[in-house]
Write an enzyme that holds these catalytic residues in place. Structure first.
Site, PDB file in Angstrom:
ATOM      1  N   GLU A 126      19.854 -46.896  90.355  1.00 22.59           N
ATOM      2  CA  GLU A 126      20.008 -47.032  88.802  1.00 22.59           C
ATOM      3  C   GLU A 126      21.460 -47.079  88.488  1.00 22.59           C
ATOM      4  O   GLU A 126      22.544 -46.750  89.324  1.00 22.59           O
ATOM      5  CB  GLU A 126      19.569 -45.584  88.551  1.00 22.59           C
TER       6      GLU A 126
ATOM      7  N   CYS B 254      28.500 -47.681  84.860  1.00 26.64           N
ATOM      8  CA  CYS B 254      28.735 -46.457  85.950  1.00 26.64           C
ATOM      9  C   CYS B 254      27.673 -47.262  87.272  1.00 26.64           C
ATOM     10  O   CYS B 254      26.675 -47.258  87.006  1.00 26.64           O
ATOM     11  CB  CYS B 254      28.274 -45.267  85.382  1.00 26.64           C
TER      12      CYS B 254
ATOM     13  N   CYS C  83      22.201 -39.860  98.786  1.00 23.37           N
ATOM     14  CA  CYS C  83      23.620 -39.266  99.147  1.00 23.37           C
ATOM     15  C   CYS C  83      23.528 -38.292 100.250  1.00 23.37           C
ATOM     16  O   CYS C  83      22.517 -37.357 100.379  1.00 23.37           O
ATOM     17  CB  CYS C  83      24.197 -38.672  97.836  1.00 23.37           C
TER      18      CYS C  83
ATOM     19  N   CYS D  57      24.915 -31.805  97.337  1.00 21.65           N
ATOM     20  CA  CYS D  57      25.617 -30.880  96.416  1.00 21.65           C
ATOM     21  C   CYS D  57      24.147 -30.120  95.647  1.00 21.65           C
ATOM     22  O   CYS D  57      23.309 -30.876  95.355  1.00 21.65           O
ATOM     23  CB  CYS D  57      26.521 -31.498  95.383  1.00 21.65           C
TER      24      CYS D  57
ATOM     25  N   CYS E  44      22.814 -31.497  92.143  1.00 19.66           N
ATOM     26  CA  CYS E  44      22.780 -32.767  91.656  1.00 19.66           C
ATOM     27  C   CYS E  44      21.270 -33.550  92.224  1.00 19.66           C
ATOM     28  O   CYS E  44      20.814 -33.260  93.110  1.00 19.66           O
ATOM     29  CB  CYS E  44      23.886 -33.590  92.605  1.00 19.66           C
TER      30      CYS E  44
ATOM     31  N   CYS F 188      25.511 -37.730  84.196  1.00 24.87           N
ATOM     32  CA  CYS F 188      25.973 -37.383  85.410  1.00 24.87           C
ATOM     33  C   CYS F 188      25.042 -36.469  86.138  1.00 24.87           C
ATOM     34  O   CYS F 188      24.654 -35.562  85.581  1.00 24.87           O
ATOM     35  CB  CYS F 188      27.533 -36.730  85.462  1.00 24.87           C
TER      36      CYS F 188
HETATM   37  N1  SAH Z   1      29.345 -38.707  94.707  1.00 27.52           N
HETATM   38  C1  SAH Z   1      30.408 -38.596  93.809  1.00 27.52           C
HETATM   39  C2  SAH Z   1      30.281 -39.579  92.541  1.00 27.52           C
HETATM   40  C3  SAH Z   1      28.590 -39.495  92.189  1.00 27.52           C
HETATM   41  S1  SAH Z   1      28.120 -37.953  91.140  1.00 27.52           S
HETATM   42  C4  SAH Z   1      31.086 -37.316  93.327  1.00 27.52           C
HETATM   43  O1  SAH Z   1      30.310 -36.270  93.735  1.00 27.52           O
HETATM   44  O2  SAH Z   1      31.968 -37.329  92.836  1.00 27.52           O
HETATM   45  C5  SAH Z   1      29.168 -38.004  89.693  1.00 27.52           C
HETATM   46  C6  SAH Z   1      29.579 -36.693  89.030  1.00 27.52           C
HETATM   47  O3  SAH Z   1      28.402 -36.072  88.641  1.00 27.52           O
HETATM   48  C7  SAH Z   1      30.344 -35.711  89.993  1.00 27.52           C
HETATM   49  O4  SAH Z   1      31.312 -35.550  89.318  1.00 27.52           O
HETATM   50  C8  SAH Z   1      29.063 -34.762  90.198  1.00 27.52           C
HETATM   51  O5  SAH Z   1      29.354 -33.404  90.410  1.00 27.52           O
HETATM   52  C9  SAH Z   1      28.495 -34.661  88.753  1.00 27.52           C
HETATM   53  N2  SAH Z   1      27.233 -34.161  88.657  1.00 27.52           N
HETATM   54  C10 SAH Z   1      26.318 -34.013  89.727  1.00 27.52           C
HETATM   55  N3  SAH Z   1      25.303 -33.272  89.230  1.00 27.52           N
HETATM   56  C11 SAH Z   1      25.535 -32.867  88.041  1.00 27.52           C
HETATM   57  C12 SAH Z   1      24.783 -32.306  86.945  1.00 27.52           C
HETATM   58  N4  SAH Z   1      23.503 -32.061  87.297  1.00 27.52           N
HETATM   59  N5  SAH Z   1      25.018 -32.290  85.796  1.00 27.52           N
HETATM   60  C13 SAH Z   1      26.458 -32.759  85.402  1.00 27.52           C
HETATM   61  N6  SAH Z   1      27.019 -33.420  86.268  1.00 27.52           N
HETATM   62  C14 SAH Z   1      26.675 -33.533  87.740  1.00 27.52           C
HETATM   63 FE1  SF4 Z   2      26.160 -36.831  96.304  1.00 26.66          FE
HETATM   64 FE2  SF4 Z   2      25.432 -36.088  93.864  1.00 26.66          FE
HETATM   65 FE3  SF4 Z   2      27.287 -34.414  95.384  1.00 26.66          FE
HETATM   66 FE4  SF4 Z   2      28.156 -36.676  94.296  1.00 26.66          FE
HETATM   67  S1  SF4 Z   2      27.337 -34.778  93.198  1.00 26.66           S
HETATM   68  S2  SF4 Z   2      28.102 -36.231  96.325  1.00 26.66           S
HETATM   69  S3  SF4 Z   2      26.125 -37.864  94.412  1.00 26.66           S
HETATM   70  S4  SF4 Z   2      25.086 -35.049  96.126  1.00 26.66           S
END
Ligand code: SAH
Ligand code: SF4
Length: 364
Positions: free
Chosen positions: A92, A105, A112, A116, A119, A336
């Site tokens: 996406e 974006c 991934c 986290c 996410c 995000c």
């Molecule tokens: N992997 C990289 C970039 C992709 S994630 C990273 O983690 O930075 C992009 C952003 O979305 C990151 O700041 C991440 O922490 C945030 N993110 C992940 N899950 C989210 C959620 N449920 N609500 C808002 N931001 C979120």
């Molecule tokens: Fe991966 Fe989502 Fe964590 Fe970014 S926030 S490192 S995309 S698991």
């Protein structure tokens, strides 16, 4: 024999490839112009090339553009695109209508590895790295779509699915293509790389001295909580991550941005705001507060408005530069953390979630 992907070639490699087809070097400029400026998705559309060459190219190579499977437009103008990749996977990409100009974006991986807890992108686990050409195709296809609506593409964020610093092999050639005047020709000042905190790669990036914006997903003010919600912190704790960030700022002269997701009753308390202020005190940085975007399957809720304001206020009182990020595209799950592979349908989503919880049902 491996098919040549035109978007994967540097100008020198393109000239070499065309030479192998018996063509003069200036043809490389013409093909690159079609790919990067006019975004011709097929060689047959490259009308200033001789017919014979167009046919040869169709036989010997692929442009590298992706098949658009689905397009959704949010009430706020955000556009989410789902692209199919050559091997049946999908990614996406999001076009964001910021007040200061349009941004794209992009995703850098399918799934991934970082896991986290909050996410959606990490939910399927890791499938594979994207190639530099697959990342560039997302940018160019969004650029074309915006151009059709009279908008220019001003900036890009590597903030879609995946951890950009975990795909170094594609990241470097991609960034080279971004700022190469013969290819995308976008200044790296308009590029933001978001990372969960792969510290050694932050140092590698710093050594390049490029004027990129580094955006670090912090989300907690101490190792205990960060390690709980972001497994990467167990490998690169704050004592390793933050010095790498300061080194990046020192070498590049660019202030680091810290993203801080606000999750109700988890990391949004007044004490946590004070702890974060202490952690970042005196540092040249900017904090972006992001109220959590809901992911239906996950047990987290966004902070209440009052908690967001209070958190911001405490950071301000401690002289930390801070803003609250405007939410875009949440109604189409384009915000995000909401991006995921929706191509394969909902049945597999359940399997992926079980897998992450350590209850793999043996189905890949
Ligand atoms: N992997 C990289 C970039 C992709 S994630 C990273 O983690 O930075 C992009 C952003 O979305 C990151 O700041 C991440 O922490 C945030 N993110 C992940 N899950 C989210 C959620 N449920 N609500 C808002 N931001 C979120
Ligand atoms: Fe991966 Fe989502 Fe964590 Fe970014 S926030 S490192 S995309 S698991």
């Amino acid at each position: 024999m491996k098919t040549t992907i035109a978007l994967a070639l540097t100008p020198a490699a393109m000239a070499g490839f065309l030479e192998g087809l018996g063509e003069p070097p200036y043809r490389a400029d013409q093909v690159l112009d079609w790919l990067y400026r006019k975004q011709a998705y097929n060689f047959s559309d490259m009308t200033n090339l001789p017919q014979g060459l167009r046919e040869k190219l169709q036989k010997e190579a692929k442009t590298g553009f992706l098949e658009l499977v689905k397009q959704q437009v949010s009430d706020d103008g955000t556009i989410k695109l789902l692209f199919a990749l050559g091997d049946g996977e999908s990614v996406e990409t999001v076009a964001l209508p910021y007040r200061t100009g349009h941004s794209v974006c992009v995703s850098t991986q399918v799934g991934c590895k970082m896991g986290c807890l909050f996410c959606a992108s990490g939910m399927p686990g890791f499938v594979r790295n994207l190639t530099a050409a697959e990342i560039m195709a997302q940018v160019l296809q969004v650029k074309k779509l915006l151009a059709a609506e009279g908008h220019a593409l001003k900036s890009m964020v590597l903030m879609g699915t995946g951890e950009p610093l975990d795909n170094w092999a594609a990241l470097l050639p991609f960034l080279n293509a971004v700022h190469d005047p013969a290819r995308l020709g976008m200044s790296l000042r308009h590029v933001t790389i978001s990372t969960s905190g792969v510290a050694p790669r932050i140092l590698d990036l710093a050594k390049l001295g490029w004027p990129l914006t580094l955006s670090v997903s912090l989300h907690a003010p101490n190792d205990k909580l960060r390690g709980k919600i972001m497994p990467v912190n167990r490998k690169y704790p704050l004592s390793v991550l933050l010095p790498a960030c300061w080194e990046f700022a020192e070498i590049t002269g660019r202030r680091v941005t810290f993203e801080y997701l606000l999750i109700d009753s988890l990391n949004d308390g007044e004490n946590q705001a004070r702890e974060l202020s202490g952690l970042l005190r005196g540092m040249q940085c900017h904090v972006n507060l992001i109220p959590l975007n809901a992911v239906p399957e996950l047990p987290f809720t966004p902070s209440k408005d009052a908690a967001v304001l209070r958190f911001q206020e405490i950071l301000r009182q401690n002289k930390i530069n801070v803003t609250v990020r405007r939410k875009l595209g949440a109604d189409i799950a384009a915000a995000c953390g909401q991006l995921r592979n929706t191509f394969r349908g909902s049945e597999q989503d359940g399997c992926r979630r079980d897998k992450r919880q350590g209850k793999s049902q043996g189905k890949k």
